[in-house]
Design an enzyme around this catalytic site. Structure first.
Site, PDB file in Angstrom:
ATOM      1  N   SER A   1      -4.871   3.068   3.944  1.00  0.00           N
ATOM      2  CA  SER A   1      -5.022   2.398   2.652  1.00  0.00           C
ATOM      3  C   SER A   1      -5.105   0.882   2.850  1.00  0.00           C
ATOM      4  O   SER A   1      -5.935   0.192   2.256  1.00  0.00           O
ATOM      5  CB  SER A   1      -3.822   2.764   1.766  1.00  0.00           C
TER       6      SER A   1
ATOM      7  N   THR B   1       1.671  -0.258  -7.266  1.00  0.00           N
ATOM      8  CA  THR B   1       0.986  -0.344  -8.568  1.00  0.00           C
ATOM      9  C   THR B   1       1.440   0.805  -9.479  1.00  0.00           C
ATOM     10  O   THR B   1       1.727   0.608 -10.664  1.00  0.00           O
ATOM     11  CB  THR B   1      -0.544  -0.253  -8.345  1.00  0.00           C
TER      12      THR B   1
ATOM     13  N   HIS C   1       7.602  -7.824  -1.833  1.00  0.00           N
ATOM     14  CA  HIS C   1       7.381  -7.111  -0.568  1.00  0.00           C
ATOM     15  C   HIS C   1       8.377  -7.617   0.487  1.00  0.00           C
ATOM     16  O   HIS C   1       8.309  -7.213   1.644  1.00  0.00           O
ATOM     17  CB  HIS C   1       5.967  -7.354  -0.051  1.00  0.00           C
TER      18      HIS C   1
ATOM     19  N   LYS D   1       0.806  -1.232   0.000  1.00  0.00           N
ATOM     20  CA  LYS D   1       0.000   0.000   0.000  1.00  0.00           C
ATOM     21  C   LYS D   1       0.838   1.282   0.000  1.00  0.00           C
ATOM     22  O   LYS D   1       0.385   2.339   0.430  1.00  0.00           O
ATOM     23  CB  LYS D   1      -1.018   0.052   1.165  1.00  0.00           C
TER      24      LYS D   1
ATOM     25  N   ARG E   1       6.051   5.259   1.975  1.00  0.00           N
ATOM     26  CA  ARG E   1       4.960   6.243   2.080  1.00  0.00           C
ATOM     27  C   ARG E   1       4.706   6.525   3.548  1.00  0.00           C
ATOM     28  O   ARG E   1       4.969   5.651   4.405  1.00  0.00           O
ATOM     29  CB  ARG E   1       3.721   5.606   1.439  1.00  0.00           C
TER      30      ARG E   1
HETATM   31  P1  A3P Z   1      -4.938   4.909  -1.449  1.00  0.00           P
HETATM   32  O1  A3P Z   1      -5.610   3.706  -0.855  1.00  0.00           O
HETATM   33  O2  A3P Z   1      -4.436   5.858  -0.403  1.00  0.00           O
HETATM   34  O3  A3P Z   1      -5.763   5.592  -2.483  1.00  0.00           O
HETATM   35  P2  A3P Z   1      -0.103  -0.397  -3.645  1.00  0.00           P
HETATM   36  O4  A3P Z   1      -0.057  -0.260  -5.131  1.00  0.00           O
HETATM   37  O5  A3P Z   1       1.241  -0.475  -2.998  1.00  0.00           O
HETATM   38  O6  A3P Z   1      -1.049  -1.448  -3.228  1.00  0.00           O
HETATM   39  O7  A3P Z   1      -0.669   1.001  -3.098  1.00  0.00           O
HETATM   40  C1  A3P Z   1      -2.003   1.354  -3.351  1.00  0.00           C
HETATM   41  C2  A3P Z   1      -2.139   2.849  -3.132  1.00  0.00           C
HETATM   42  O8  A3P Z   1      -1.569   3.550  -4.251  1.00  0.00           O
HETATM   43  C3  A3P Z   1      -3.605   3.264  -3.072  1.00  0.00           C
HETATM   44  O9  A3P Z   1      -3.632   4.401  -2.201  1.00  0.00           O
HETATM   45  C4  A3P Z   1      -3.878   3.630  -4.513  1.00  0.00           C
HETATM   46  O10 A3P Z   1      -5.001   4.451  -4.696  1.00  0.00           O
HETATM   47  C5  A3P Z   1      -2.578   4.343  -4.881  1.00  0.00           C
HETATM   48  N1  A3P Z   1      -2.339   4.390  -6.327  1.00  0.00           N
HETATM   49  C6  A3P Z   1      -2.542   3.413  -7.235  1.00  0.00           C
HETATM   50  N2  A3P Z   1      -2.212   3.839  -8.460  1.00  0.00           N
HETATM   51  C7  A3P Z   1      -1.795   5.114  -8.328  1.00  0.00           C
HETATM   52  C8  A3P Z   1      -1.334   6.104  -9.256  1.00  0.00           C
HETATM   53  N3  A3P Z   1      -1.243   5.854 -10.545  1.00  0.00           N
HETATM   54  N4  A3P Z   1      -0.978   7.299  -8.763  1.00  0.00           N
HETATM   55  C9  A3P Z   1      -1.060   7.581  -7.442  1.00  0.00           C
HETATM   56  N5  A3P Z   1      -1.491   6.690  -6.517  1.00  0.00           N
HETATM   57  C10 A3P Z   1      -1.855   5.461  -6.961  1.00  0.00           C
END
Ligand code: A3P
Length: 348
Positions: free
Chosen positions: A184, A93, A153, A89, A176
């Site tokens: 998140s 992605t 991870h 999180k 983060r």
């Molecule tokens: P939030 O839940 O705060 O919106 P991971 O990819 O490590 O699982 O993290 C997911 C977090 O990254 C989520 O945060 C998601 O919305 C955010 N996220 C995914 N794609 C993104 C993008 N292109 N730009 C910015 N944030 C992104």
């Protein structure tokens, strides 16, 4: 999971498992896993019933522990491998999309780019996919062209020496603010909890997070492991913050290009290639694509996740809508104490 990989043509396919088949090696890991699992301390799970503590970190007993053991025992990195490492999180992605687009930018046009039809997790798979029995033939690491883009991870200090020694592969780590990570993660994992498990409350998630009991936690140990390694070997580990990427995406993407050995030329810069990559991978673009709204990701036998769950708000500071003042103070205090003297800080 059928991992999208650019091309297998002209690839010098390594034969790293010449004496033993992949299944033999996986079976060996299974034996070690079965012997180890019953003796591990248990903590409450966020999505599964339990997490187990192994070598100081909390892991899901099935998928995460097994993949870690297999990586420790058998994974053979190539010097050209590019790993994206993260605490869940933290922006995995997003960074998957950015690295994929940067490394492959001469291969694809922006109008018909693979990221428009294939999700970031398929373009840049988790290493875990290798252990999914059914998909192993479709996710054959030995047949991946170089540079292999693989996501993990796994905490830095649990990686085998073959991955951390100076000659081998490169890592990009993204971290983060833990307050945004917690929120998140809580919202994400509640969506994935089996229907017969009641939702986990924010108060309970908060307590577990503070105690370090969360997937690949403690959060602070995870971040510090990569942070310290990045200070020792900056040519091997690029340490990024989600907040910086939000604030100055163009600057960070250029740094990424330099670090990965794919620097942007002046001509590319003047043609706006960096801007195109940032636009392609933006939350606004990726989250509205059909593939990221309807398709699913199969991360393990038991974990299938709708792509849309990886795109929630994509903002800095959304914790303000969820955490109480007491929670913020406590979490900030823990973070301050844990990171004290490290040189690493998160904005509040
Ligand atoms: P939030 O839940 O705060 O919106 P991971 O990819 O490590 O699982 O993290 C997911 C977090 O990254 C989520 O945060 C998601 O919305 C955010 N996220 C995914 N794609 C993104 C993008 N292109 N730009 C910015 N944030 C992104």
């Amino acid at each position: 999971m059928a991992a999208f990989q650019p091309s297998l043509e002209c690839e010098n396919i390594s034969n790293i498992h010449s004496d033993q088949t992949d299944s033999d090696l996986i079976q060996k890991t299974d034996e070690r896993y079965r012997e180890t699992l019953p003796n591990l301390p248990k903590g409450k799970g966020w999505m599964t019933e339990h997490l187990v503590q192994y070598q100081g970190f909390w892991l899901t007993p099935n998928a995460a522990l097994k993949i870690l053991m297999w990586v420790q025992d058998h994974f053979k990195p190539r010097p050209t491998d590019i790993f994206l490492a993260s605490f869940p999180k933290s922006g995995t992605t997003w960074l998957k999309a950015l690295i994929f687009a940067t490394v492959n930018r001469t291969r694809y046009g922006f109008a018909d780019h693979p990221l428009l039809t294939t999700g970031p997790h398929d373009c840049f798979p988790f290493l875990d996919a290798h252990l999914q029995e059914k998909d192993r033939s479709r996710f054959d690491l030995d047949r991946f062209p170089s540079p292999r883009l693989l996501s993990i991870h796994i905490p830095y200090i649990l990686l085998p020496n073959s991955m951390t020694d100076h000659q081998s592969c490169r890592f990009v780590y993204i971290c983060r603010d833990p307050k945004d990570v917690l929120v998140s993660k809580w919202l994400f994992l509640n969506k994935l909890r089996p229907k017969d498990f009641p939702p986990i409350s924010l108060e309970e998630a908060f307590e577990l997070f503070c105690q370090g009991i969360s997937h690949y936690g403690p959060f602070w140990d995870h971040v510090l492991g990569y942070w310290e390694a990045s200070l020792e070997t900056p040519e091997k580990i690029l340490f990024l913050k989600y907040e910086d990427l939000k604030k100055e995406p163009l600057v960070v993407v250029k740094r990424l290009g330099d670090f990965l050995g794919y620097p942007f030329s002046l001509e590319e810069e003047s043609k706006g290639v960096v801007e195109e990559i940032v636009k392609l991978c933006s939350f606004e673009n990726l989250s509205t694509l059909e593939v990221n709204k309807v398709s699913v990701q199969k991360f393990s036998k038991d974990t299938i996740i709708d792509n849309r769950h990886f795109f929630r708000k994509g903002k800095v500071g959304d914790w303000k809508s969820y955490l109480t003042t007491e929670m913020v103070e406590r979490l900030d205090e823990i973070t301050y104490e844990k990171l004290l003297g490290s040189g690493l800080v998160f904005g509040s």
